[in-house]
Design a protein around this motif. Sequence first.
Motif, short mmCIF file in Angstrom:
data_model
loop_
_atom_site.label_atom_id
_atom_site.label_comp_id
_atom_site.label_asym_id
_atom_site.label_seq_id
_atom_site.Cartn_x
_atom_site.Cartn_y
_atom_site.Cartn_z
N LEU A 50 0.79 -1.28 0.10
CA LEU A 50 -0.16 -0.07 -0.01
C LEU A 50 0.92 1.18 0.09
O LEU A 50 0.56 2.25 -0.71
CB LEU A 50 -0.78 0.04 1.29
N TYR A 51 1.91 1.27 0.98
CA TYR A 51 2.77 2.62 1.19
C TYR A 51 3.76 2.71 -0.24
O TYR A 51 4.30 3.59 -0.22
CB TYR A 51 3.40 2.42 2.13
N ALA A 52 3.69 1.70 -1.00
CA ALA A 52 4.55 1.71 -2.12
C ALA A 52 3.98 2.40 -3.51
O ALA A 52 4.50 2.86 -4.39
CB ALA A 52 5.09 0.33 -2.83
N LEU A 53 2.60 2.95 -3.05
CA LEU A 53 1.62 3.64 -4.13
C LEU A 53 1.78 4.80 -4.00
O LEU A 53 1.94 5.33 -3.01
CB LEU A 53 0.37 2.76 -4.06
N PRO A 54 1.66 5.65 -5.07
CA PRO A 54 1.43 7.11 -4.46
C PRO A 54 0.24 7.28 -3.68
O PRO A 54 -0.73 6.54 -3.74
CB PRO A 54 1.04 7.62 -6.14
N GLY A 59 -6.30 4.38 -0.90
CA GLY A 59 -7.70 4.20 -0.33
C GLY A 59 -7.89 2.79 0.34
O GLY A 59 -7.12 1.69 0.14
N PRO A 60 -9.02 2.79 1.22
CA PRO A 60 -9.50 1.43 1.72
C PRO A 60 -9.66 0.25 0.80
O PRO A 60 -9.27 -0.70 0.71
CB PRO A 60 -10.82 1.70 2.31
N ARG A 108 -3.29 8.06 3.15
CA ARG A 108 -3.11 9.07 2.12
C ARG A 108 -2.73 10.51 2.31
O ARG A 108 -2.44 11.37 1.74
CB ARG A 108 -4.78 9.35 1.36
N ARG A 109 -2.51 10.57 3.58
CA ARG A 109 -2.22 11.95 4.32
C ARG A 109 -0.60 12.35 4.62
O ARG A 109 -0.16 13.38 4.85
CB ARG A 109 -3.08 12.36 5.38
#
Length: 270
Positions: A50-54, A59-60, A108-109
């Motif tokens: 997940l954190y490898a994505l922009p 999102g959930p 996302r923040r």
Amino acid sequence: MSRPALSPSRAADFKQCPLLYRFRAIDRLPEPSSAAQLRGSVVHGALERLYALPAAQRGPETAQALVAPAWEHLLSTDPELPAGLDAEQLLAEARKLLAGYYRLEDPRRFDPQSCEQRIEVELADGTLLRGFVDRIDVAATGALRVVDYKTGRAPSSTGRLSEANEAKALFQMKFYAVALLRSREVLPARLRLIYLADRQLLDYTPDHAELLRFERTLIAIWQAIQHAGATGDFRPQPSRLCGWCAHQALCPAFGGTPPPYPGWPAASAA
């Protein structure tokens, strides 16, 4: 192979039971993975992806979709599953944990500096520390936050076993704090444990003097491990945790006989 080192898990093993340390770090006896361990690996794998994505894509729904590839990767590296494992239930539980994660943090923040970061540092006396940190966040001010995900429940203030789990979790986080203090020369501002099962955060702020004392504790543990390694004297230390040990049949405390001692490894990852 790399030289022997001290990791948080192996240090905790030695403190709990020196013979358990030997079985895991020196004999390297196989242990079956539990459903809880597999679920934790899936959740950790999904969060790393997940954190490898922009940020905008975290999102959930994306987190839910990443459970399947994390499971497939786990199967490719550890195809041996516990007998009777309900894989569909395990994946459903993983998705529920990830859904709850969004009530604690919104990925996302912010952007972590690193996820699943391997850290290795040699202390002044030669003790080598090695481990993997789930996540490291660095604020614009340079403040460092060390984050670890736990897929179980937060320790309760009641019950000695829960207190032991809390102490073990904080031991792990202080280990990482010392390693980062020595490798980056930065005192972590916050150590954060994220308990996904009951959606709780446990934040801890270490101070410099405390970490120096803890560093001396780690050095003492490694010296004790090396002494035991040279003599082969890894004694069992029975406790309530023995009920969860996979090696009771080989433990003298339960009438078993350990395999012949193979000797202290010249080069391995302890």
